[in-house]
Design an enzyme around this catalytic site. Sequence first.
Site, PDB file in Angstrom:
ATOM      1  N   TYR A 144       0.861  -1.180   0.000  1.00 35.88           N
ATOM      2  CA  TYR A 144       0.000   0.000   0.000  1.00 35.88           C
ATOM      3  C   TYR A 144       0.897   1.229   0.000  1.00 35.88           C
ATOM      4  O   TYR A 144       1.834   1.314   0.792  1.00 35.88           O
ATOM      5  CB  TYR A 144      -0.902   0.011   1.239  1.00 35.88           C
ATOM      6  CG  TYR A 144      -1.779   1.235   1.366  1.00 35.88           C
ATOM      7  CD1 TYR A 144      -1.493   2.223   2.321  1.00 35.88           C
ATOM      8  CD2 TYR A 144      -2.869   1.430   0.539  1.00 35.88           C
ATOM      9  CE1 TYR A 144      -2.280   3.353   2.435  1.00 35.88           C
ATOM     10  CE2 TYR A 144      -3.672   2.563   0.646  1.00 35.88           C
ATOM     11  CZ  TYR A 144      -3.376   3.520   1.599  1.00 35.88           C
ATOM     12  OH  TYR A 144      -4.159   4.640   1.701  1.00 35.88           O
ATOM     13  N   ASP A 239       9.400   2.447  -0.767  1.00 36.14           N
ATOM     14  CA  ASP A 239       8.415   3.191   0.022  1.00 36.14           C
ATOM     15  C   ASP A 239       8.680   2.859   1.499  1.00 36.14           C
ATOM     16  O   ASP A 239       8.265   1.812   1.992  1.00 36.14           O
ATOM     17  CB  ASP A 239       6.990   2.796  -0.390  1.00 36.14           C
ATOM     18  CG  ASP A 239       5.950   3.497   0.465  1.00 36.14           C
ATOM     19  OD1 ASP A 239       4.756   3.400   0.122  1.00 36.14           O
ATOM     20  OD2 ASP A 239       6.324   4.121   1.477  1.00 36.14           O
ATOM     21  N   LYS A 267       5.159   9.490   8.226  1.00 34.79           N
ATOM     22  CA  LYS A 267       4.948   9.020   9.595  1.00 34.79           C
ATOM     23  C   LYS A 267       5.995   9.531  10.590  1.00 34.79           C
ATOM     24  O   LYS A 267       5.941  10.694  11.014  1.00 34.79           O
ATOM     25  CB  LYS A 267       4.857   7.487   9.606  1.00 34.79           C
ATOM     26  CG  LYS A 267       3.643   6.973   8.784  1.00 34.79           C
ATOM     27  CD  LYS A 267       3.486   5.485   8.874  1.00 34.79           C
ATOM     28  CE  LYS A 267       2.481   4.951   7.858  1.00 34.79           C
ATOM     29  NZ  LYS A 267       1.085   5.072   8.300  1.00 34.79           N
TER      30      LYS A 267
END
Length: 427
Positions: A144, A239, A267
Amino acid sequence: MECSKSLSEWNKSQKIIPGGVNSPVRNFSKVGEHPRFIDRARGCRIFDVDGNEYIDYVASWGPLILGHAHPTVVHALVDVVHRGTSFGAPTPLETELAQIIVDAVPSIDKVRLVNSGTEATMSAIRLARGYTGRDKILKIDGCYHGHVDYLLAKAGSGVATFGLSDSGGVPEDIARNTLTVPFNNAEAVKSTIEANSDEIACLILEPIMGNMGIIQPKDGYLNQLREITEQHGVVLIFDEVITGFRVAYGGAQSYYNVTPDMTCLGKIIGGGLPVGAYGGKNEIMNCVAPEGDVYQAGTLSGNPLAVTAGITTLKLLSEPGVYQKLEAKADTLATGLAEATKKNRIDACHSRVGSMLMFYFTSEIVTDADGARTADTDRFKDYFWGLLNKGIYIAPSQFEAGFVSLVHSDNDIQNTIEAASEVIAQM
Ligand code: KE4
């Protein structure tokens, strides 16, 4: 457990916010009932609006590696907010965060700050296409990368949780440029690139899959991807929105010693405030406007509040011994959980890298998304509620990761193991 106030909040929010939440994964619909509305948090604990207290392993889906409302982060934010919240002009703070990232992440010579992981991956893909002049992209089934149109094909996280094969609203002529292969299968990557070699701009992947539970790369897999993409001029994008500064200060690329061409971050680098970033080799990053012709922009990119939280967080993470402490805490927890499933003869596949951990209710050894999909999500649902009712807050989905912070105490870890053991024993 009293939850009438959460229910009342839920009844209100559902009327005016889709699914009652501002991000689908926060919705408890796949585990049943309604989400708990949070009032406050501190350290490794969160408190809902009914006053219930939980030991938190969601950590806002990863950012809060130092725990909630870390005093040093809070003090830094209080100091900086009085100087203004956003200027739409460069500040020294942005350069300071950029320098920390460049110094820490092997693949990054230059970095552009954005406001989310989605913006980071979207921008990195556009840049890879602009740099190579190629249109197709290759992703991994179950990874994702945020809600970018062309990356929602066979995505993980909420897309997997809600069983959405892909997303609505993505036109076929956009999706058709996205090719997908299984994780941990370098041959599939090689054959797909060879079949499309002069058309594929990039391969993007999570080096450790953190959106289908946690799936680790097989020995040598990332090295093989590095070689194959190098041979065909395909930009290799890691990623590391989850793994960056999580599994090591330099991310998974340092942990496995494999350097991609570009890296996406998010994050943790915002310390709980909205920061994303994409970076890579100078020759690629120099294609970004205004130096180059690949356009990307953002009103609040590099925002002084968010950047201050990020700088403060990363400085604390750079202190000696931090990752050893995280490793020890997570290892104790993972060992306790594995002992509990083994003792009670519950089929489980445990997975941990550094301070990200979870386990699947399956007898399979999970090495890719299809393996993860064999997990018994009904059994997970029982586990989730058993823990929540004992004051342990994990992600409401089998297809997410759990996170240990620097402030989970030995006592918190032991309490968690005891609670999980009791729940598992009743399964
Ligand atoms: P955001 O746009 O949500 O900041 O980041 C997107 C993203 C990109 N790449 C990876 C590897 C990610 O894990 C994410 C976001 N992760 C999910 C949870 N697994 C965020 C939670 C949510 O969607 O609310």
